[in-house]
Write a protein that holds these residues in place. Structure first.
Motif, PDB file in Angstrom:
ATOM      1  N   THR A 164       0.871  -1.187  -0.069  1.00 26.35           N
ATOM      2  CA  THR A 164       0.021  -0.045   0.069  1.00 26.35           C
ATOM      3  C   THR A 164       0.891   1.191  -0.107  1.00 26.35           C
ATOM      4  O   THR A 164       0.558   2.199  -0.733  1.00 26.35           O
ATOM      5  CB  THR A 164      -1.011  -0.148   1.146  1.00 26.35           C
ATOM      6  OG1 THR A 164      -1.624  -1.100   1.211  1.00 26.35           O
ATOM      7  CG2 THR A 164      -1.794   1.291   1.036  1.00 26.35           C
ATOM      8  N   SER A 246      -3.607  -0.105  -4.338  1.00 23.38           N
ATOM      9  CA  SER A 246      -2.438   0.751  -4.629  1.00 23.38           C
ATOM     10  C   SER A 246      -1.655   0.269  -6.077  1.00 23.38           C
ATOM     11  O   SER A 246      -1.267   1.276  -6.553  1.00 23.38           O
ATOM     12  CB  SER A 246      -1.674   0.846  -3.647  1.00 23.38           C
ATOM     13  OG  SER A 246      -0.372   1.575  -3.823  1.00 23.38           O
ATOM     14  N   ARG A 250      -1.702   2.914  -9.308  1.00 22.94           N
ATOM     15  CA  ARG A 250      -0.388   3.818  -9.188  1.00 22.94           C
ATOM     16  C   ARG A 250       0.460   3.230 -10.051  1.00 22.94           C
ATOM     17  O   ARG A 250       0.873   2.085 -10.321  1.00 22.94           O
ATOM     18  CB  ARG A 250      -0.109   4.188  -7.884  1.00 22.94           C
ATOM     19  CG  ARG A 250      -0.746   4.694  -6.937  1.00 22.94           C
ATOM     20  CD  ARG A 250      -0.469   4.908  -5.316  1.00 22.94           C
ATOM     21  NE  ARG A 250       0.666   5.499  -5.537  1.00 22.94           N
ATOM     22  CZ  ARG A 250       1.173   5.983  -4.088  1.00 22.94           C
ATOM     23  NH1 ARG A 250       0.734   5.392  -3.024  1.00 22.94           N
ATOM     24  NH2 ARG A 250       2.158   6.635  -4.061  1.00 22.94           N
TER      25      ARG A 250
END
Length: 252
Positions: A164, A246, A250
């Motif tokens: 994360t 995450s 990302r």
């Protein structure tokens, strides 16, 4: 890259990391060594303060930290070194990469957890000398099994946090204060205990007799031993899910 190939690649990464051997070995050594010292110190304890299972498993509160470091470095180390970019280029399906990483990590954690629990059990009971108990005594199988499950879950929880936060330093900066100050320190303040008892490690260690036997007068949790493991499993699932989100959303 196929699933088996991704698993093989993750296994190569784990076994070639220099930190793997010493963190996993330290988990076993610390678990056994601290258990013996705790057992030795409780040989002459008064009956009302004596718990043979506490002697074996109290040291896991420190031994687990080496396992946490292993999990964090295994997941977060790729971001620090920059190898996450070629990894995701080779395995563009991020879910496949994540599952392969977690599968290898879980297998390593399970193997080391089994060794650590065995070392802690035999060392702690050896330290108790004539006051030792046996594996077939009431409550012992549950506690031994719970200790194993607890260590595996704590490793996976740490892995989820590292994914994360996308890095080892940030993950350790969160996890170490959580375990040392947040749950262990604040958990001893009566006014905060109602909340901190539901933190992941505080819930999980209930099965290890940290707060006394479940049917004893010192046990002050709002849930039973396996209920605590269930709460910890929920925290672990949330951390792993957050890690996946995450990873998906990302860039590397």
């Amino acid at each position: 890259m196929s699933g088996p190939a991704a698993l093989a690649a993750e296994w190569v990464k784990v076994r070639t990391l220099r930190s793997t051997a010493w963190t996993l070995a330290l988990t076993v050594v610390a678990g056994g060594g601290l258990a013996y010292l705790t057992g030795w110190s409780l040989r002459r304890a008064e009956p009302e303060h004596f718990d043979a299972l506490f002697a074996s498993f109290y040291g896991l509160s420190l031994a687990q930290l080496a396992l946490v470091v292993f999990a964090v470095l295994t997941v977060g180390g790729e971001y620090g070194s920059g190898t996450i970019r070629p990894t995701l280029a080779a395995v563009p399906r991020r879910g496949r990469y994540y599952l392969a990483k977690l599968a290898v990590l879980a297998l390593c954690a399970a193997a080391v957890s089994a060794l650590t629990v065995a070392a802690a059990w035999f060392a702690g009971q050896s330290g108790l000398a004539s006051r030792h108990t046996t594996l077939t005594a009431d409550g012992v199988p549950r506690t031994v099994a719970g200790a194993f499950v607890y260590l595996v879950l704590i490793a996976l929880f740490a892995a989820g946090v590292a994914q994360t936060l996308r890095g080892s330093t940030a993950a350790l900066a969160v996890l170490l204060p959580l375990f040392f100050l947040g749950s262990q320190g604040l958990g001893n303040i009566p006014g905060l205990r109602r909340v901190t008892q539901f933190l992941p490690d505080q819930a999980g260690v209930a099965i290890l007799h940290y707060f006394g036997a479940p049917d004893g007068p010192r046990y002050d949790r709002a849930f039973g031993p396996w209920g605590g493991i269930g709460i910890m499993a929920l925290w672990t699932a949330l951390a792993l899910a957050a890690g996946y989100v995450s990873l998906r959303r990302r860039d590397a």
